[in-house]
Every structure is written in C-alpha cells, then in structure tokens.
Design an enzyme around this catalytic site. Structure first.
Site, PDB file in Angstrom:
ATOM      1  N   TYR A   1      43.467  39.818  36.763  1.00 22.74           N
ATOM      2  CA  TYR A   1      42.106  40.126  36.300  1.00 22.74           C
ATOM      3  C   TYR A   1      42.053  41.557  35.802  1.00 22.74           C
ATOM      4  CZ  TYR A   1      41.714  42.227  40.976  1.00 22.74           C
ATOM      5  OH  TYR A   1      41.918  42.958  42.121  1.00 22.74           O
ATOM      6  N   PRO A   2      41.248  41.798  34.787  1.00 20.74           N
ATOM      7  CA  PRO A   2      41.023  43.164  34.330  1.00 20.74           C
ATOM      8  C   PRO A   2      39.793  43.749  35.020  1.00 20.74           C
ATOM      9  CG  PRO A   2      40.091  41.650  32.746  1.00 20.74           C
ATOM     10  CD  PRO A   2      40.639  40.808  33.878  1.00 20.74           C
ATOM     11  N   MET A   3      39.706  45.058  35.069  1.00 18.63           N
ATOM     12  CA  MET A   3      38.550  45.703  35.699  1.00 18.63           C
ATOM     13  C   MET A   3      38.287  47.069  35.072  1.00 18.63           C
ATOM     14  SD  MET A   3      39.907  47.131  39.319  1.00 18.63           S
ATOM     15  CE  MET A   3      38.443  48.154  39.319  1.00 18.63           C
TER      16      MET A   3
ATOM     17  N   LYS B   1      35.800  50.878  35.805  1.00 18.08           N
ATOM     18  CA  LYS B   1      34.957  51.633  36.721  1.00 18.08           C
ATOM     19  C   LYS B   1      33.561  51.757  36.105  1.00 18.08           C
ATOM     20  CE  LYS B   1      37.946  52.712  39.980  1.00 18.08           C
ATOM     21  NZ  LYS B   1      37.874  52.050  41.277  1.00 18.08           N
TER      22      LYS B   1
ATOM     23  N   HIS C   1      40.546  53.083  49.149  1.00 23.21           N
ATOM     24  CA  HIS C   1      40.829  51.814  48.495  1.00 23.21           C
ATOM     25  C   HIS C   1      42.277  51.402  48.745  1.00 23.21           C
ATOM     26  CE1 HIS C   1      39.796  48.748  45.590  1.00 23.21           C
ATOM     27  NE2 HIS C   1      40.845  49.044  44.860  1.00 23.21           N
TER      28      HIS C   1
END
Lengths: 252, 252, 252, 252, 252
Positions: free
Chosen positions: A149-151, A153, A176
C-alpha cells in the site's frame, strides 16, 4: 564506506552504477539510475485474452538474468491477478520488464514507482542496516503473505507533518518504529520513497508468514500517534508470493 | 481450548490448518492460511459475453468439495450481476475459485479481501461465540436479503478512533453492539477484518429476512455514537441469496 | 524589449505570433495563440493494439518541423507507456500532433493543457529569465529523469491562498523559490499555468539527472511553508526522457 | 388498517406479499419482498452495439404484466441513454427486468437500489398519504421532466445529523417539507430509503412539468437549513419521461 | 415585455415555446421546454473506430435547421476530441442531436446539462441583458479560445453560501461581477444553471480571443471573495472553436 558503496559479499550482481550494456534488441542508451539505492516498480496485472504463460516466465527470468530482483505474487480480488515487484538500478530495465509482461498478455491495472531509501530519521543506523534498505534481498523465505500500500503524511490544518520540526518528526517515527519492531519475527517490511515519483509519498511492502500477520501489524500500528494523526493510506493490494509458474497456474 | 482449535461437532469440514493437497492440475505448494480463523473473499462479478453456466456451477461445487463455504447472490443494479462470498482456510484455494469463475465467463468488477476475527473488544465472550465468528456457517436459512459494505473508523482531528484509549473504544463498541442485538432475530451479521488487506478496515456482511430488515438495521445503528461520530462507509452491494443455479437463471 | 519579443539568437524557430500557414491536408484557419508565451500539451499514452511506430516518429518529426518542441518519454507503470510534452504557439498545431499520435495507434490516457508564463511574483526578474520561462528550450541535456504533476493552491478555511494579500503570497513564493534554487544543478523545472484551462492551477515538469534528484527536490520543498500549508497535488507521472525511437523500442 | 394493507380501489395489481408464481423459464423460488412497501430499482443504461428495441419493449411490458410499475426516460448527456425506474414487491422480479434489458442490448452504467418508505418524521400523516408513499402510482401525468439523485445526511464534526435528537431533526424536516410543498403543483417527488442498500441514504426522484421546475425546486430547497447544513448530494441524472417506444426512437 | 418574449430583430429562429413539430422519423410527442430560456447540452466526445464525418456534419446542420444553436470545438487532451455545445428550447431535440452524433461514430465521454437563466441577483438588469442571457447568440466572433467548467457554491461549516442571507450573497456576486467586467473585451461568458439537473450547480462557458485570456480571467476571479471562499470547481474542458468541418479535420 559511502552510501553509494556496498558491503562485499552482498547478494547483488550489478557491479557499478554506470551505463548498462543494452540488450541486443534495443539501441544503446544510457542507464537511468538513482545515485544511491535501486528503482522499485510494483506492477499489478490482469490476465488478458491472449496470455502467453511461457513468455511471462521468460520475462521474469530475463530480468533476473540482468541482475534485477523480481517478486511474483498471485493476487486476490478484482484489482489484479498477478503482482510483480521488481527492484534494480536501471529504470529502463524495469520498464523493459513491464513491456515484456505486456507483450506476454498481462495488462497492468495498477502500479507504483518508488526508490529504495534510508530515511532522514535513520541516518544514524549501522551501515549494514542502511545497505539492507537500499539493496534488499527479496522475497524473504517463509513469508508468502504479501501486501502493498502507498501512504502519505497529512498536511491538514490540525495535523500537518510538514509543519513539524525535525525533532518532533523523529520522535514520532521512533515510536512508530518501536511498534513495528514488535512484529520483527512475523513481518518483513520494505518502505520505499516516492515523493515526486508517484501519487503518494511512500510505498510499503509487507511479507508475513500468515495473512493475519499483515492484518495484526497494520492494525496495531494504526494506533501509533504517527499513523493515528499523520498518515493517509492509499489502496491495499494483497496476495500470495509464489514462483511465477505457480502464480500463473493459480490465476489463469 | 486454544483459538486455533475447534469444538468437536462444529459443522466444518476442513480438518487441520496444515498444507492442503494440491489439485492435480497445479504443482504442489504450501497452503497460505491465517493462524486463526478463515480467509474471506467477496467477489462481485458481471456476466461476460461467453458465460458457461455449467462451469460456474462446477466451480462453486469444487470449492465446496474442498471444504470451503460459498454463498451465492443475485445482485441488483449496475455494479454486478453475481455475488460470491467464499470462506476457507487457504487463500490459494479462494484464489482458485476466483480463477475458475473467470474461466467460466464471470468478470470480477468488485471484491473484498478479509479474515474472520474475534475483535479485541470481544475477547471475553464465551468460546462458542468466538468459534462462531471465526468459523461461521453461512448462509443462514430464511435470510435471503443480502448486503455487504466495507467500513473504517475515522481519524479526523475532531473524532479520531485511534486516538481513543481502549476503555473508551470498548464502551462505544458495547453500545454499538447493544443496538445491533435488538436486530438479532431479523439480521445475521458477520464482521471480518481487513486492515492491511483491503482498502477499508472491516467488511460487514448482513443477511436479513426482508430487504427492509437490512435498511432498518443499518439506519438504526447510524445514530449510535460509534457510527455517528467514528464510522466511514464504503460502497454498498445488495442482492438476493440463492442457489447458484437460481442466481444464474436470474441474472443471465 | 516587450514580453512578446525574444532575444536574438535564442534557439527558437517560430518567427511571429501571427497566423500559421495550414498544412496541405487541412483547410486554412487562423492559428490560436496565446498573446504571450506558448501553449503546452502534456500527453500520456498507451500502446494500442495496432501501433505504427514509424507513424509515431513521423508525427513527432512533423511537429518539430513546424517549429514546436516535442519531448518524448518512456513512462513507468500502468498509467501510460509513452509521454509526449509539446510546446508551441498554435494550439491547433498541438492538437494536430495529438491526432497524429492517435492515428499512429497511441491512445491518450492522460493529458494536461497549460501555457508558459511569467508568474505575477516574477515580474521583476531579468528579461532573459522571463524569456526562458516563456520560450524554454527542452529537454535539457543530461537530465533524463522526468516527472510531471499538476498542483493548485489551497482555499480552505484555515489556509486560503487566494485570501492572502499579494505581499504575503510573494514572500511565501520567494521562500519556496529559495528552496528550489538549492536544486539548481540537479533539476531543471518548468512551471506552466493552467487556471481556467485544466483541472489544476499549474503544471510542474521536472527533469533530473537521476530519479532520486526528482524525489529529493519535491520532498525537500514539501517542508516549505508555501507547500506545507497551501499546496494540493494531483497525480504524478514518471519516466525516462529519450529519443522517440528509443522510447518506442522500450515500451513496445 | 395496517401499513401492509392498502385502501381498496388503489391502482395496484399485486394482491399479496406472499410468494410469486415463478415465470416458466425460471425454477420456483420464494419472492424476496420488503415487509412493507416496494422495492425500487433505478437503472441507467447505454445503447450497446446490438440493441434489440423490440426485446426492450417486451421486457418493460412483461414487468408491467406481472404488476410492477416501470417508468421509462430518455436521458440527456454521456451518463446514460435510457433510464428505467421499476417499482414492485419482489426484488427477484426487479432483477428479472434488469436481466431482460441486458439481454436486449442495454448496458447498465448506473443504478440505484432503494425501498419506498414512510419516514420516521411522517408517522403521523394520514393513512392515505402513507399509502401513497409506500405504493405510489408513477409516472404522474403531464410531468415529463425527470431527475434522480441520491443523498445522505452529513456526519461532520460541525454538522452531524445523526447526533441531533429526534425533535431537532423533526423540526428541520418539517421546515424542509414546507419549502417542498410550495412546489406541490410543479413537482411530484418520491423519496425512497437506501441506508444499507446503496451508497447513499436516500434516493430522490422528481417529476416536473418543465425542466426549470426541477431546477427551481432543488435550488430553493438548498437554502433550507436541513439541506444547507446537513445534506450531501450524489450524481444527478436528468431526462424526459416518455413511452418506451418514444424513448428508444429518441436515443437510438 | 415578459421574460418569455424576445426583442424583435434578435437573431433567433425559434418562434414560440409551444410544441415542436416532430421530425418525420420520430413519432409525434410533446416538446419538453423550460418555461423561460433554453436548454443547454454540452457534449464532449471521442472519435470512435467508425467515424462518419459527413454524418456528423449532417447532424449539426439538422439541429441548426430546427433552430438550435450548435457550437463546435476541437478539444485538447485526452478527455475528448470534439466538443459540442447545443442550445435550444426542446430537450428532446437536444437529445436527438446527441443520438445523431453517436450514430455518426462520436462517443460521448463527458457532458453537462443546464438551462440558460437570469440569476436571482440580476433580476434588476435591463430587459435586453436578461434576453441576452436567456437567448444568447453563440459563438461570438473572433473568440476561438473555449473553455467550460461546472462549479458549485460551498456548504462548509466555515463558508456556507446557502446559509448567507440574500443581501450578503448579492454583495458578493456584485463584487464578483465587477472583476468579471474588467474582462469584458477579452472574454464572452455564459453562466447556465444546473442545480437539480447535473452534478454541479452552474456551468460556465468562456470564449476568449487567446487562450491566456481564459487563464487570466479565471485566475483573476479566483482572488475575488465569492470565489476564494465559496466556489468549488469541477473539471475544465478546453479547446478551439471552429466550423465542424475544421474541427473534424483537426481531430480525426
């Protein structure tokens, strides 16, 4: 040792970052390489009306013969039948693999373009860890559950990652990472950078022993502050890593 | 009894979670199974130009013969003609069903990938209820009205589910469940987890005696605080559960 | 010298902005030109079932023969196979190139329509710099890493670019430009205006020596206040600049 | 009289809500009916390459012969050529109409699934008005201007319909209805419920004498507080009600 | 003179708003007309595999022969090849043009349905100006640069156009119009209403002498408070107005 270099003995067959000798069926041109790390091309493809399974296998083998890594995945659901994740120094070569798969009858319905990287928060990690991020060896053994998956901020008024100072961001990323490390045995993760290259800022590729390892890891990290307040997620792609022959037998 | 185990006498034909014997036309490979529960694949498909109805029926029967559950649905509207919800331990086997349906002339236009689960708020329920969620028996009798939709919890500045502590979330979920239980006689519900696997965090499958049972249940729960403030909903898919032969006769 | 004029010796073959002589196969009609600067058409195309590679090469050559600039790119990923960026004074001529590519078997799956411009914040720059923005010479040598993305300025309640006064906007843009200038050696950038012409307000085309130059530049600028608080980004298109023959050999 | 009953003399040919006799070409199965009111299926279709206009007319007539109401519309714009709004007690029968239209060469590009309903705010209206909403007679005469759109109520932090108490919602709906009633002579409106069934919570079907009646009504109501603060609208579909033969002659 | 009437001598060939005589190949049916003004249909079309250019020209001429106005545009970019903007009193007639274009091999990929109108803020303008908005004469001469975009007014918590009182809205619109009037010589603008008819509330069609006139006008107005705080914009469509023969020669 500089970032551009590599520890000797690493399982990587591309000797230098200079021009690559063109394959015989293509006129000579310069390789296009990142100055450090590798290009990464995720392709998600559907079986077209005239699939040539042998040609698909040949395309994967040819890319590997040139030194690129190619992970093949049988995908679940309507988004795609076959997933291909290719890593290597020359973007033209990654494109050659994409073209060969198309000629073989696989139609790309999704993709992601990114580069391996050492994040700005990890500049202090041991050189070996940096090399493992820049020049990883994939797929990991015994981890056939795959998701990508791409993400990005967030840049909202209330939570704007890019308005935080470096120390605040680093602290969030350390928290994280600490959550992520609790999944060290269950998950192998590769985060590649795509700001300026594709629609999101990072691509996340996970390999797990079981599909619920993927779910548990992403679910757990969603409560981490860096994700809860600052992460936006793109589409998720899920499948089973396998030899290309098994993948084709499964999806055809 | 551990979560991995099952009470004796449960209506479930898959004996162990170990490797599955490969079908004769595919090289041997390891099953890919969740460490607890089943994989769930919702497929929404359109009738293509060359539908082989017999082959569709064969594909469904073959999956059931291997122990998977397969619910078949005649869908309403342009999104799809046929809905197939398959549950079983091995993701490769779910993919084999998807491939067989494609070969039979059904084109997937939508899908959802998830896993059965016992939510973190339900760890204290009786073992039998846990087993019913991990290894359900579908479809329920007398409940032919079907809908499926995916959903996620909000991560807005004003309402961020993942920034709530466990107790607050648990209390909201208990209130949510209380509303749901008032529909116990009218609705059978299965919630499956998809964080990290598909574009939303959960998939919700509802079976009702009448289509207005579905509407009343989802409408009523929308006023519950957990939904009103914290839920985001994806597309809704609606249809009528039936034997695959009836479904095909209806949509063809 | 007026904005409409050009310094002598500039590598630009289109002599005046008046009507263009129609090609023989098209009835005479008036050119449609911006009163200053050029039209810019980004086309992203897929190889169709009947590609005529020679006709593609002819189309590119014909456009150049009329004085237009044409940059050709091998694209990565499922969005497109071939990228074409054409610049010239007459929109009809840009459209003629688009039509010729279609006839040659390339199917446009994406595009962007914009105009070269000197932004309102750059009216004080030296005349030579203005001319370079209005009548650029592309592609730059030695910068084969290509990306394009459109963007707009935010109009949210918290951050509304169009509610700022000119001085505030100018200051933000100066800071933005200062970051950009640190990439002067690694990146050649062209920003073209599209308010009223396409779905976003500007198109950004970047050329870098390495793909990580593109990534580093866009990533770094994302922390700049003008981007962090006021920018919205559209899809990103990435590829390798090459001669059209090489591009076709690579993607076919 | 219960909600399930109907006043005698109403123009409605479906006698009971029990099982429907299956058509000869389909194996017997139980009707799937709402416990009160009718199912409503809006279909928006494009003329495919092999339209059989007679078969379309037959399909509409067959549905009417079984007691369903079918409104046919010539649509304007690229979204669809033909609109079909079908109302009746058995969802399988609505699906049979959809399938017959597909076999006749009409390809569904949009749709909406909903149920007639008496809203919770209208439980006190006279029984006759309730019956008119549950079992309407469509299309109204002299009102050939047609539009359909789905809508939902907002669940934002600032305006969350589902966090309002019943009295507040009822008051807003009464004000909303008062505006609507000023269009009583110009517009016939049917609001059907779709929470849990389709992507929005309600479907709104309007019939007007002139297309500007539709525009005036929706525009005026947008200033009403219930719409201004709490409504989200989906796509709008517009066309001209006509006999199916006229519709096909117009769009073919 | 009433709004329905028209000043004598206006270049408009449709005599009354009553029923239109049906063309010979279609059964008689009533015209569907707005009670004041005209229907407006924007169509954006792609050249299909079997374009019959003569039939396209015939379709345009036939619509004009019945009294409708038809503007034809060569479009730039992947969204469409041909733009057609048709204005006339009878929606069935606009649909007949759409159908004729489809039969001629043009495939609609986009569209917009709206009506000419005198806005509520312009009720006090001279009758002649009202007539020009209700019954415009298009295209204007010497303005071949074309763009179209739909827009809506915001209904956010911070900026909700529909929660403003009439005086506040009128003042904002007057300021907006004052900016627009500074482009009087460079731009001809037609704003048509689509609330209840299509996905946005208004359609904006601009004609300019040069493409940068379109850009300058829309850019300048974006700083106006009515746009900066209250406008949401849909997709932008851009092209060159020309005779249909020239348009087809250009895009084919």
């Amino acid at each position: 040792m500089s970032l551009q270099g590599r520890p000797s003995g690493a399982p990587w067959r591309f000797p230098t970052l200079g021009p690559v000798a063109p394959p015989p069926n293509r006129p000579a041109r310069q390789a296009l390489t990142p100055s450090v790390g590798w290009g990464v091309l995720h392709l998600f493809l559907k079986v077209g009306p005239a699939l040539d399974a042998e040609a698909v296998v040949e395309a994967v083998k040819a890319a590997r013969a040139e030194g690129d890594q190619v992970v093949t995945v049988a995908m679940l659901g309507h988004k795609a039948d076959v997933g291909v994740m290719a890593l290597g120094p020359d973007l033209w070569r990654l494109r050659a693999l994409q073209s060969a798969l198309r000629r073989a009858g696989l139609e790309a319905t999704g993709s992601y373009v990114s580069l391996t990287e050492v994040s700005e928060y990890a500049q202090g990690v041991p050189e070996e860890m940096k090399q493992a991020r820049l020049y990883p060896t994939l797929p990991p053994t015994g981890k056939a559950a795959f998701c990508f998956y791409p993400m990005s901020k967030r840049r909202n008024a209330d939570h704007n990652w890019y308005a935080l100072d470096y120390e605040a961001r680093k602290e969030l990323m350390l928290g994280h990472g600490a959550v992520g490390r609790t999944f060290r045995d269950r998950i192998v993760q590769l985060i590649t950078g795509s700001t300026g290259l594709d629609d999101w800022e990072w691509g996340v590729t996970l390999f797990g022993g079981h599909p619920d390892d993927l779910k548990a890891c992403v679910y757990e990290m969603r409560f981490d502050e860096a994700s809860a307040h600052y992460a936006e997620f793109g589409p998720f792609w899920t499948g089973m890593v396998g030899e290309i022959e098994d993948v084709l037998a499964s999806v055809h």
